[in-house]
Design a protein around this motif. Sequence first.
Motif, PDB file in Angstrom:
ATOM      1  N   ASP A 136       0.871  -1.175   0.000  1.00 62.58           N
ATOM      2  CA  ASP A 136       0.000   0.000   0.000  1.00 62.58           C
ATOM      3  C   ASP A 136       0.910   1.228   0.000  1.00 62.58           C
ATOM      4  N   TYR A 137       0.839   2.040  -1.056  1.00 64.55           N
ATOM      5  CA  TYR A 137       1.853   3.069  -1.304  1.00 64.55           C
ATOM      6  C   TYR A 137       1.234   4.460  -1.322  1.00 64.55           C
ATOM      7  N   TYR A 138       1.717   5.337  -0.420  1.00 58.89           N
ATOM      8  CA  TYR A 138       1.158   6.679  -0.298  1.00 58.89           C
ATOM      9  C   TYR A 138       2.227   7.775  -0.215  1.00 58.89           C
ATOM     10  N   SER A 139       3.415   7.499  -0.662  1.00 59.80           N
ATOM     11  CA  SER A 139       4.478   8.508  -0.600  1.00 59.80           C
ATOM     12  C   SER A 139       4.236   9.639  -1.594  1.00 59.80           C
ATOM     13  N   SER A 140       4.847  10.780  -1.289  1.00 57.38           N
ATOM     14  CA  SER A 140       4.819  11.912  -2.212  1.00 57.38           C
ATOM     15  C   SER A 140       6.184  12.575  -2.209  1.00 57.38           C
ATOM     16  N   PHE A 141       6.829  12.599  -3.375  1.00 59.34           N
ATOM     17  CA  PHE A 141       8.125  13.250  -3.531  1.00 59.34           C
ATOM     18  C   PHE A 141       8.061  14.197  -4.724  1.00 59.34           C
ATOM     19  N   PRO A 142       8.720  15.337  -4.641  1.00 54.36           N
ATOM     20  CA  PRO A 142       8.771  16.213  -5.822  1.00 54.36           C
ATOM     21  C   PRO A 142       9.601  15.607  -6.947  1.00 54.36           C
ATOM     22  N   ASP A 143      10.558  14.768  -6.588  1.00 54.38           N
ATOM     23  CA  ASP A 143      11.454  14.154  -7.570  1.00 54.38           C
ATOM     24  C   ASP A 143      11.027  12.707  -7.826  1.00 54.38           C
ATOM     25  N   VAL A 192      11.077   6.069  -7.438  1.00 48.72           N
ATOM     26  CA  VAL A 192      11.691   4.891  -8.057  1.00 48.72           C
ATOM     27  C   VAL A 192      12.632   4.208  -7.072  1.00 48.72           C
ATOM     28  N   ARG A 193      13.438   4.998  -6.388  1.00 49.17           N
ATOM     29  CA  ARG A 193      14.390   4.442  -5.426  1.00 49.17           C
ATOM     30  C   ARG A 193      13.650   3.715  -4.297  1.00 49.17           C
ATOM     31  N   GLU A 194      12.560   4.297  -3.824  1.00 52.12           N
ATOM     32  CA  GLU A 194      11.816   3.703  -2.717  1.00 52.12           C
ATOM     33  C   GLU A 194      11.145   2.393  -3.118  1.00 52.12           C
ATOM     34  N   LEU A 195      10.627   2.348  -4.334  1.00 57.30           N
ATOM     35  CA  LEU A 195       9.910   1.155  -4.780  1.00 57.30           C
ATOM     36  C   LEU A 195      10.842   0.035  -5.225  1.00 57.30           C
ATOM     37  N   ARG A 196      11.997   0.393  -5.749  1.00 55.06           N
ATOM     38  CA  ARG A 196      12.898  -0.636  -6.269  1.00 55.06           C
ATOM     39  C   ARG A 196      13.356  -1.615  -5.196  1.00 55.06           C
ATOM     40  N   ARG A 197      13.404  -1.170  -3.950  1.00 60.28           N
ATOM     41  CA  ARG A 197      13.853  -2.080  -2.900  1.00 60.28           C
ATOM     42  C   ARG A 197      12.912  -3.266  -2.744  1.00 60.28           C
ATOM     43  N   HIS A 198      11.632  -3.074  -3.105  1.00 61.14           N
ATOM     44  CA  HIS A 198      10.676  -4.179  -2.999  1.00 61.14           C
ATOM     45  C   HIS A 198      10.852  -5.198  -4.126  1.00 61.14           C
ATOM     46  N   LEU A 199      11.545  -4.797  -5.187  1.00 60.32           N
ATOM     47  CA  LEU A 199      11.809  -5.729  -6.288  1.00 60.32           C
ATOM     48  C   LEU A 199      12.959  -6.681  -5.970  1.00 60.32           C
ATOM     49  N   LEU A 212      -2.412  10.877  -8.790  1.00 60.24           N
ATOM     50  CA  LEU A 212      -2.591   9.522  -9.317  1.00 60.24           C
ATOM     51  C   LEU A 212      -1.837   9.336 -10.628  1.00 60.24           C
ATOM     52  N   MET A 213      -1.904  10.325 -11.512  1.00 61.02           N
ATOM     53  CA  MET A 213      -1.216  10.198 -12.790  1.00 61.02           C
ATOM     54  C   MET A 213       0.302  10.185 -12.606  1.00 61.02           C
ATOM     55  N   ARG A 214       0.797  10.988 -11.672  1.00 58.22           N
ATOM     56  CA  ARG A 214       2.235  11.015 -11.421  1.00 58.22           C
ATOM     57  C   ARG A 214       2.715   9.644 -10.932  1.00 58.22           C
ATOM     58  N   LEU A 215       1.962   9.039 -10.024  1.00 59.76           N
ATOM     59  CA  LEU A 215       2.370   7.722  -9.527  1.00 59.76           C
ATOM     60  C   LEU A 215       2.262   6.664 -10.619  1.00 59.76           C
ATOM     61  N   LEU A 216       1.245   6.727 -11.449  1.00 61.52           N
ATOM     62  CA  LEU A 216       1.138   5.747 -12.530  1.00 61.52           C
ATOM     63  C   LEU A 216       2.314   5.840 -13.485  1.00 61.52           C
ATOM     64  N   ASP A 217       2.825   7.050 -13.720  1.00 66.93           N
ATOM     65  CA  ASP A 217       4.031   7.187 -14.544  1.00 66.93           C
ATOM     66  C   ASP A 217       5.200   6.448 -13.907  1.00 66.93           C
ATOM     67  N   VAL A 218       5.338   6.578 -12.584  1.00 67.17           N
ATOM     68  CA  VAL A 218       6.411   5.881 -11.879  1.00 67.17           C
ATOM     69  C   VAL A 218       6.223   4.370 -11.974  1.00 67.17           C
ATOM     70  N   PHE A 219       5.001   3.900 -11.714  1.00 62.86           N
ATOM     71  CA  PHE A 219       4.749   2.462 -11.750  1.00 62.86           C
ATOM     72  C   PHE A 219       5.035   1.892 -13.140  1.00 62.86           C
TER      73      PHE A 219
END
Length: 393
Positions: free
Chosen positions: A219-226, A231-238, A292-299
Amino acid sequence: MSRRSTRARFLAGMASAGLAAAVLPTSASWAAETRPQPRHRGVVYTVGAGETPGTAFSTARMRRDIRVIRDRLHADTVDVTGDGVERLTATAAEAAERGLRVWLQPTLGDMPEHDILEHLAETGRFTEGLRRQGAAVELSVGCEFRLFVPGIVPGADIFERIRNLEEGHVDPAAVQRRLNRFTAKAAAVGRSVFHGRLSYAAAQDDEVDWRLFDIVGIDYYSSFPDRADHVRELRRHLRWGKPLAITEFGTCAYVGAPETAGMGWDIVDRDKDPEEIKGHLVRSERAQATYLMRLLDVFSSLGLYAAMAFEFVTPDAPHRPGDPLHDLDMASYSITKTVQDRPFDPASGWHWEPKEAFHALARRYAREQRHDSTVPGPSRPGGTRSPQPPPTP
């Protein structure tokens, strides 16, 4: 306050209690091996008894919503979550019948462990029946057990457990041991009744032994300007070498909500009657849609297995146009707004209307659907004649 809405407060409490997770190294990255797989696009659909007579679960309304999720939102996946085996199975059966991929996640909370596990087993047995009939289904054994399962964090109910976490009245090592024990129990129950892909929806900083599961669920709710920070935060789960699904992502519809890191719901004075929005917030459906659109770009850049926007509708948080003090929809993560026929009447009928986030997701999902249709590969699963769920009251 709904049980699901308290989840964000738990995250803050967990951090103050020193319970942030360690990241364990594992085998080669799943993303590098299987990125060509299409990422599934979805939405969370919560089922529940409803907090008032007017918002009680309706099978007819659910069926209409499932058709909208498929035909207007252009999602290929629906995350059916909540409690009540009859509600869960009726909704999952409808979604499978309509050709949607089903991510079924029972979340019975504040009950004895035995009841929670039996609720999971009953739901899982039905999910296995769907799978045997050819439906595309996955089973999640639950979400964020620290918050919902009594006995892991001290406290008689969710609210007392949250206070104990916030105030540091916990033993982090003991909490982690109890969490590991229950998570292993839930995984074993899931495996015993369901033979497809198994997962769990964890808070993004939880420490979980993902060897127990086939899919990592966050469940992901972070918000970063960059974007690079996401990407760095999510990659650790991979690093577990397994598919990664974002089991919830979203925010509320007011200026500044995306920056609350999952605490956007905490703007309601619930001691007032009727409940009021605290402060002088500015409603902004655009802020919700943009996040939502910003996060979908990251995903998309990470080639994740699935992402489910939280959530389709929140009946107990009505939108009251022209009345910002009582516009409870501002505290909702829903991509639709609930409008009562008779404001402030608990027995009132209601309907939903799409927010900007709904339209933005629909455009994005439609574009991805068109892309999928041009890429060679397995065809989208069609409807399946599913086992009949128990009768719904």
